[in-house]
Enzyme design. Structure first.
Site, PDB file in Angstrom:
ATOM      1  N   CYS A 170       0.835  -1.201   0.000  1.00 29.07           N
ATOM      2  CA  CYS A 170       0.000   0.000   0.000  1.00 29.07           C
ATOM      3  C   CYS A 170       0.875   1.259   0.000  1.00 29.07           C
ATOM      4  CB  CYS A 170      -0.970  -0.033   1.191  1.00 29.07           C
ATOM      5  SG  CYS A 170      -2.333   1.163   1.057  1.00 29.07           S
ATOM      6  N   HIS A 172      -3.620  -5.144   0.394  1.00 32.34           N
ATOM      7  CA  HIS A 172      -3.090  -5.655   1.661  1.00 32.34           C
ATOM      8  C   HIS A 172      -3.149  -7.189   1.669  1.00 32.34           C
ATOM      9  CE1 HIS A 172      -2.689  -1.869   3.985  1.00 32.34           C
ATOM     10  NE2 HIS A 172      -3.621  -1.441   3.148  1.00 32.34           N
ATOM     11  N   GLU A 219      -1.664  -9.247   3.498  1.00 34.80           N
ATOM     12  CA  GLU A 219      -1.616  -9.824   4.841  1.00 34.80           C
ATOM     13  C   GLU A 219      -3.009 -10.178   5.366  1.00 34.80           C
ATOM     14  OE1 GLU A 219      -1.608  -5.274   5.647  1.00 34.80           O
ATOM     15  OE2 GLU A 219      -0.959  -6.698   4.094  1.00 34.80           O
TER      16      GLU A 219
END
Length: 541
Positions: free
Chosen positions: A379, A513, A515
């Site tokens: 990001c 993102h 994750e």
């Protein structure tokens, strides 16, 4: 019909109610049940999207674009069940809906009150948007005794009566502190916490007792006696060295057995082989790598909860231990500080907002590029890597982001229009901050023969976003001539999603993102590949 488990907390905050909920969900899954997990947050914010990471920690984003509590990340990582907007609610959201209904006249002139109108809204949330789940686990945020949590406790008290014991169960998480001067564990805080819970009409069926020391059987009997709970339902919850050891630890203490006993379920023991395999990798790795995370909120690691867990998952996939060196990006804005990066095997620059520390992140990206250290920009980390490339590879020394001002070359700018499904989303600099970002899952098309195409093994992917600034597609030609490949784009080719440096051993920046979609049993391919590159780097150092 679904059975409902309500999990409350007492004595102190941060006892691990979220992990308790997630681990219990995993244990019930392992017994063959279908589960759903939900979080009820008592704060007045409409969502955590505009809250400081220092106060709230990470904002977890769902596929359907909800900004939620970080505990939903635990739920997804432990159970693999994708969370939705209907799995997290705040007092602010509930009051907004109740007041909107009052403005529309839906209460027919009645006096709008906490009971029954707010509590009915809470009950509707708990019972709504369900399919064929066997269990719905609802975690109540905060601590028993907090004034803002009273409407939630009243609502679940009512639900307990309406559903009956055959469909409802109450678990209370408490603390058994150790007083070093006395050399004793003290049960009185738990007794007082249960008394507080009972004062609002809720009798816990199971007590989960956090402690840093073994709880003797005599203390368990004492807790059960004074708290009106069966001794077997007093479940010790001792500290463990990895959160992925929690399901096995709770099972060995009998938590899932007590839940099944309460509901009269005669089912076999859970299969925990996958959890044992994960812990085997964590406890006995083949090596170790160090990843330098250059972030803005490193003084509160909950701000990067999913990121830290995803690096662990990447380590599990490569059978190595990932040691994380948390580095404040502001330190790299001073001369002579970049040598702190010389010992790491990979550099990760995560998301963030605002100008503070931005130049330090740009410096970290340059260090990784020039020293051939694996780099992963997420990001904001991707945007800073693009600015660095523009300045130092594409001869744009004044390149920057409009988030910080009006640079001569705005290679990163505010998103003003984008597609979401069948509608067009529009924003401007005057829009509200809350809930106005590009949120949730969006598709991305991967360039053939690119590194990320090889990593994913697919032509197109879907990843979760949370940002309002974007790399300016108008600079693509200049940046690609300088060597920065735009290897992932939105389906219409207008929004850059991924950049990479083909000339570098491993240099990838992503606007989304990743994750948020990594799991211990299914590590995200980008984290798996990044840690693998770090392993190779460790052999060169």
């Amino acid at each position: 019909m679904a059975r409902f488990i309500f999990i409350t907390g007492g004595v102190v905050s941060s006892l691990g109610k979220g992990l308790c909920s997630a681990a219990l969900g995993a244990l019930l899954q392992a017994r063959g049940f279908k589960v759903r997990l939900r979080k009820l947050d008592p704060y007045l914010n409409v969502d955590p999207g505009t809250m400081s990471p220092y106060q709230h920690g990470e904002v977890y984003v769902t596929d359907d674009g909800a900004e939620t509590d970080l505990d939903l990340g635990h739920y997804e990582r432990f159970t693999g069940v994708p969370a939705r907007k209907s799995d997290n609610v705040t007092t602010g959201q509930l009051y907004s809906k109740v007041l909107a209904r009052e403005r529309r006249g839906e209460y027919l002139g009645a006096t709008v009150q906490v009971i029954p109108h707010v509590t009915d809204a809470i009950k509707s949330f708990v019972l709504g948007d369900l399919a064929d789940e066997d269990f719905v686990i609802c975690e109540i945020g905060g601590t028993v005794g907090d004034i803002e949590g009273l409407p939630f406790l009243e609502a679940i008290r009512q639900l307990g009566n309406e559903l009956g014991r055959e469909r409802s169960l109450f678990i209370h998480c408490t603390l058994i502190p150790y007083i070093a001067a006395a050399g004793e564990l003290k049960t009185k805080p738990t007794q007082h916490s249960v008394k507080e819970l009972q004062s609002v009409g809720i009798k816990p069926d199971i007590l989960v007792c956090r402690s840093e020391r073994e709880i003797p059987n005599e203390d368990r009997r004492k807790i059960g006696l004074f708290c009106n709970v069966r001794e077997e339902a007093v479940i010790p919850a001792l500290d463990v060295h990895s959160i992925y050891a929690v399901p096995r630890a709770y099972h060995e203490e009998g938590l899932d057995d007590e839940v099944c006993r309460h509901f009269g379920l005669d089912v076999g023991q859970p299969g925990l082989e996958n959890w044992d395999r994960i812990m085997g990798r964590i406890d006995e790795p083949d090596g170790e790598v160090t990843i330098g995370v250059v972030g803005k909120y490193v003084s509160l690691l909950d701000a990067y909860k999913s990121l830290a867990e995803s690096l662990t998952h990447g380590g599990i996939a490569n059978n190595v231990k990932v040691k994380v060196s948390w580095l404040d990006s502001e330190i790299f804005e001073k001369e002579g500080t970049l040598q702190q990066l010389e010992g790491v095997h990979g550099i990760l620059v995560p998301g963030g907002f605002g100008e503070r520390g931005a130049e330090g992140k740009i410096a970290a990206a340059r260090f990784a590029r020039e020293h051939q250290v694996p780099y992963f920009g997420i990001c904001f980390g991707m945007q800073m890597a693009v600015i660095e490339a523009a300045r130092n590879l594409a001869a744009m020394p004044e390149a920057g982001s409009t988030e910080f001002g009006n640079p001569a070359d705005p290679v990163v700018g505010l998103m003003t229009e984008w597609s979401q499904g069948n509608r067009i989303e529009r924003r401007n600099s005057e829009s509200d901050l809350g809930g106005t970002m590009r949120l949730g899952a969006y598709p991305c098309v991967l360039k053939e023969d690119s590194r990320v195409r090889e990593i994913y093994g697919e032509d197109s992917i879907s990843e979760r976003h949370r940002h309002r600034f974007e790399v300016n597609i108008n600079y693509r030609e200049s940046l690609e001539k300088a060597g920065l490949l735009f290897s992932g784009l939105s389906p219409d080719g207008e929004l850059p999603e991924i950049v990479e440096l083909p000339s570098h051993p491993w240099f990838v920046g992503v606007q989304f993102h990743p994750e948020l979609k990594s799991r211990p049993f299914d590590p995200h391919p980008l984290f798996t590949s990044f840690v693998a590159a770090a392993v190779e780097q460790s052999r060169l150092v």
